[in-house]
Design an enzyme around this catalytic site. Structure first.
Site, PDB file in Angstrom:
ATOM      1  N   ASP A  19      33.574  32.688  42.489  1.00 20.44           N
ATOM      2  CA  ASP A  19      34.698  32.914  41.592  1.00 20.44           C
ATOM      3  C   ASP A  19      35.187  31.454  40.858  1.00 20.44           C
ATOM      4  O   ASP A  19      36.225  31.322  40.524  1.00 20.44           O
ATOM      5  CB  ASP A  19      35.745  33.599  42.306  1.00 20.44           C
ATOM      6  CG  ASP A  19      36.232  32.767  43.424  1.00 20.44           C
ATOM      7  OD1 ASP A  19      35.493  31.767  43.546  1.00 20.44           O
ATOM      8  OD2 ASP A  19      37.057  33.261  44.143  1.00 20.44           O
ATOM      9  N   LYS A  48      46.793  24.224  53.886  1.00 20.44           N
ATOM     10  CA  LYS A  48      47.576  23.916  52.444  1.00 20.44           C
ATOM     11  C   LYS A  48      49.003  23.045  53.230  1.00 20.44           C
ATOM     12  O   LYS A  48      49.663  23.456  54.138  1.00 20.44           O
ATOM     13  CB  LYS A  48      48.323  25.271  52.311  1.00 20.44           C
ATOM     14  CG  LYS A  48      47.341  26.205  51.460  1.00 20.44           C
ATOM     15  CD  LYS A  48      47.864  27.432  51.178  1.00 20.44           C
ATOM     16  CE  LYS A  48      46.907  28.349  50.621  1.00 20.44           C
ATOM     17  NZ  LYS A  48      47.374  29.728  50.469  1.00 20.44           N
ATOM     18  N   ASP A  54      39.568  27.792  38.992  1.00 22.95           N
ATOM     19  CA  ASP A  54      39.249  29.083  39.869  1.00 22.95           C
ATOM     20  C   ASP A  54      39.804  30.261  39.182  1.00 22.95           C
ATOM     21  O   ASP A  54      40.970  30.256  38.615  1.00 22.95           O
ATOM     22  CB  ASP A  54      40.573  28.696  41.078  1.00 22.95           C
ATOM     23  CG  ASP A  54      40.400  29.966  42.207  1.00 22.95           C
ATOM     24  OD1 ASP A  54      39.726  30.920  41.848  1.00 22.95           O
ATOM     25  OD2 ASP A  54      40.852  29.613  43.235  1.00 22.95           O
TER      26      ASP A  54
HETATM   27  P1  GTP Z   1      37.030  32.832  54.099  1.00 18.25           P
HETATM   28  O1  GTP Z   1      36.631  31.318  53.922  1.00 18.25           O
HETATM   29  O2  GTP Z   1      35.851  33.553  54.804  1.00 18.25           O
HETATM   30  O3  GTP Z   1      38.332  33.219  54.807  1.00 18.25           O
HETATM   31  O4  GTP Z   1      37.245  33.551  52.883  1.00 18.25           O
HETATM   32  P2  GTP Z   1      38.298  32.901  51.610  1.00 18.25           P
HETATM   33  O5  GTP Z   1      39.268  33.907  51.645  1.00 18.25           O
HETATM   34  O6  GTP Z   1      38.927  31.573  51.845  1.00 18.25           O
HETATM   35  O7  GTP Z   1      37.184  32.722  50.477  1.00 18.25           O
HETATM   36  P3  GTP Z   1      37.715  33.026  49.002  1.00 18.25           P
HETATM   37  O8  GTP Z   1      38.809  34.218  48.778  1.00 18.25           O
HETATM   38  O9  GTP Z   1      38.153  31.658  48.374  1.00 18.25           O
HETATM   39  O10 GTP Z   1      36.329  33.316  48.516  1.00 18.25           O
HETATM   40  C1  GTP Z   1      35.424  32.180  48.206  1.00 18.25           C
HETATM   41  C2  GTP Z   1      34.216  32.923  47.736  1.00 18.25           C
HETATM   42  O11 GTP Z   1      33.638  33.592  48.787  1.00 18.25           O
HETATM   43  C3  GTP Z   1      34.449  34.031  46.517  1.00 18.25           C
HETATM   44  O12 GTP Z   1      33.325  33.810  45.705  1.00 18.25           O
HETATM   45  C4  GTP Z   1      34.322  35.257  47.285  1.00 18.25           C
HETATM   46  O13 GTP Z   1      33.621  36.327  46.509  1.00 18.25           O
HETATM   47  C5  GTP Z   1      33.311  34.858  48.318  1.00 18.25           C
HETATM   48  N1  GTP Z   1      33.533  35.465  49.576  1.00 18.25           N
HETATM   49  C6  GTP Z   1      34.925  35.696  50.283  1.00 18.25           C
HETATM   50  N2  GTP Z   1      34.699  36.487  51.340  1.00 18.25           N
HETATM   51  C7  GTP Z   1      33.445  36.973  51.497  1.00 18.25           C
HETATM   52  C8  GTP Z   1      32.899  37.947  52.427  1.00 18.25           C
HETATM   53  O14 GTP Z   1      33.444  38.470  53.277  1.00 18.25           O
HETATM   54  N3  GTP Z   1      31.505  38.095  52.196  1.00 18.25           N
HETATM   55  C9  GTP Z   1      30.956  37.635  50.930  1.00 18.25           C
HETATM   56  N4  GTP Z   1      29.478  38.008  50.762  1.00 18.25           N
HETATM   57  N5  GTP Z   1      31.601  37.006  49.960  1.00 18.25           N
HETATM   58  C10 GTP Z   1      32.674  36.369  50.337  1.00 18.25           C
END
Ligand code: GTP
Length: 367
Positions: free
Chosen positions: A118, A169, A230
């Site tokens: 993303d 953060k 982002d």
């Molecule tokens: P965590 O570090 O696992 O806690 O995720 P986050 O919530 O900090 O990640 P964020 O939402 O910033 O997502 C970063 C990228 O990782 C994005 O492109 C999401 O689509 C992908 N992503 C987040 N969680 C998952 C997951 O559980 N599975 C997969 N395949 N992609 C994920």
């Protein structure tokens, strides 16, 4: 397979998680498939990776996975070999990386690129891999500088660029020790991927990276202050799409020349309509006489009627914006109908399929 370590041939794209924050705008469309500059956003990331020499990409996903493969297939049309892995339950960023390890072909010391799905960025991907090879790091991270770091985890580095901490953060001004944040692109030494615990949720930022630091691993930061966005909100998406069209965000996948506007084939634009600021008009969309559309994304089949003024807004697929209606920083859901002579501003979001009668809402005074 052992390879030239200044060149990564494999990448993992993280495109899963808890769901798309673009809902309900695009009800059944995961964020990576929402069009940006006329093509699914993921296309830009795939094309940029390919241009940097990557040949094999594994898409790690956990929801609505079935929409990716029919569109991108085996990747051969883009000169790539694509594979798809779907988690039964979201495994978090680290868990998703570990979950696709068996698909990788790299040797244990080889570099593997990892991209958050993303992020729109002009990152010098080859530069990140070269930095990784030269520093001999276990993991290298793209870091970007932001004006207001309060919404992000911070990543301070020493004078050689080596990461010294991962900080949550910041809550107070004293905790803002750097303006560097994790920009969501990494190079992992293959063996580090294999060492992530399998079969349970793991976060790279909260678990993998801090654990690696604690055990003395070498994490290298590369600050690259290139374009970085982002795409977490629909408004960021509109901005990113416009920046792709304007050429500010570089991508080989923009269909057509960069410029003030991108009008996809089969769209109809009245001769005196004005399209500026990176506006995209999707397939089959209609822009009426005298309409002015700036910095906006008009998705496929939408109608912007005569005299409407649309600025920095997203108009969903098949939605209709009535005559003389003014939209500014608005998000109109798919199939919504906004009647004539409305004025919608400042972050308003209209639900998919909602109908707003003519002359219902205005912001300006009656004078
Ligand atoms: P965590 O570090 O696992 O806690 O995720 P986050 O919530 O900090 O990640 P964020 O939402 O910033 O997502 C970063 C990228 O990782 C994005 O492109 C999401 O689509 C992908 N992503 C987040 N969680 C998952 C997951 O559980 N599975 C997969 N395949 N992609 C994920």
């Amino acid at each position: 397979m052992t390879q030239d370590r200044t060149q990564a041939q494999e990448a993992i794209l993280l495109v899963g998680g808890k769901g798309t924050r673009l809902r309900p705008l695009t009800v059944n469309t995961p964020k990576p498939m929402v069009p940006a500059a006329g093509v699914p956003f993921l296309t830009h990331q795939l094309a940029r990776a390919r241009a940097a020499g990557v040949e094999h990409i594994v898409l790690a996903t956990s929801y609505l996975a079935e929409v990716f493969e029919p569109h991108f297939g085996d990747g051969s049309s883009m000169g790539l070999h694509l594979e798809y892995v779907t988690e039964e339950e979201p495994l978090g960023t680290g868990g998703a990386i570990r979950n696709v390890a068996s698909r990788l072909r790299s040797g244990s010391d080889d570099p593997v690129l990892i991209f958050n799905g993303d992020i729109l960025t002009g990152l010098d991907i080859r530069g990140l891999v070269t930095t990784h090879a030269r520093s001999g790091a276990d993991v290298s991270l793209h870091l970007t500088r932001v004006e207001d770091p309060r919404a992000f985890g911070l990543v301070p580095t020493d004078e050689h660029g080596r990461v010294t901490a991962f900080l949550e953060k910041p809550q107070t001004p004293e905790e803002i020790v750097t303006d560097q944040i994790n920009a969501g692109a990494y190079v992992f030494r293959r063996s580090v991927i294999d060492s992530i615990p399998a079969g349970r949720p793991v976060s790279v930022e909260r678990e993998t990276f801090p654990d690696l630091l604690a055990t003395g691993a070498h994490l290298q930061g590369m600050v690259d202050s290139t374009y970085w966005l982002d795409l977490g909100t629909p408004h960021a998406f509109v901005r990113g799409s416009a920046d792709l069209v304007l050429g500010r965000a570089p991508s080989p996948a923009v269909p057509g020349r960069c410029g003030d506007r991108l009008v996809l084939p089969t769209a109809t634009v009245a001769a005196d309509a004005k399209l500026t600021g990176g506006t995209v008009v999707g397939a089959g969309a209609v822009i009426g006489a005298g309409a002015r559309v700036s910095g906006s994304t008009i998705l496929d089949g939408a109608v912007v009627a005569a005299g409407a003024v649309v600025t920095d807004s997203l108009v969903g697929a098949r939605a209709r914006v009535g005559e003389r209606t003014v939209l500014s920083h608005a998000v109109i859901g798919d199939d919504a109908v906004i009647g004539a002579d409305n004025e919608l501003r400042d972050g308003v979001r209209v639900w998919c399929e909602a109908t707003l009668p003519a002359g219902s809402i205005r912001f300006s005074s009656d004078q």
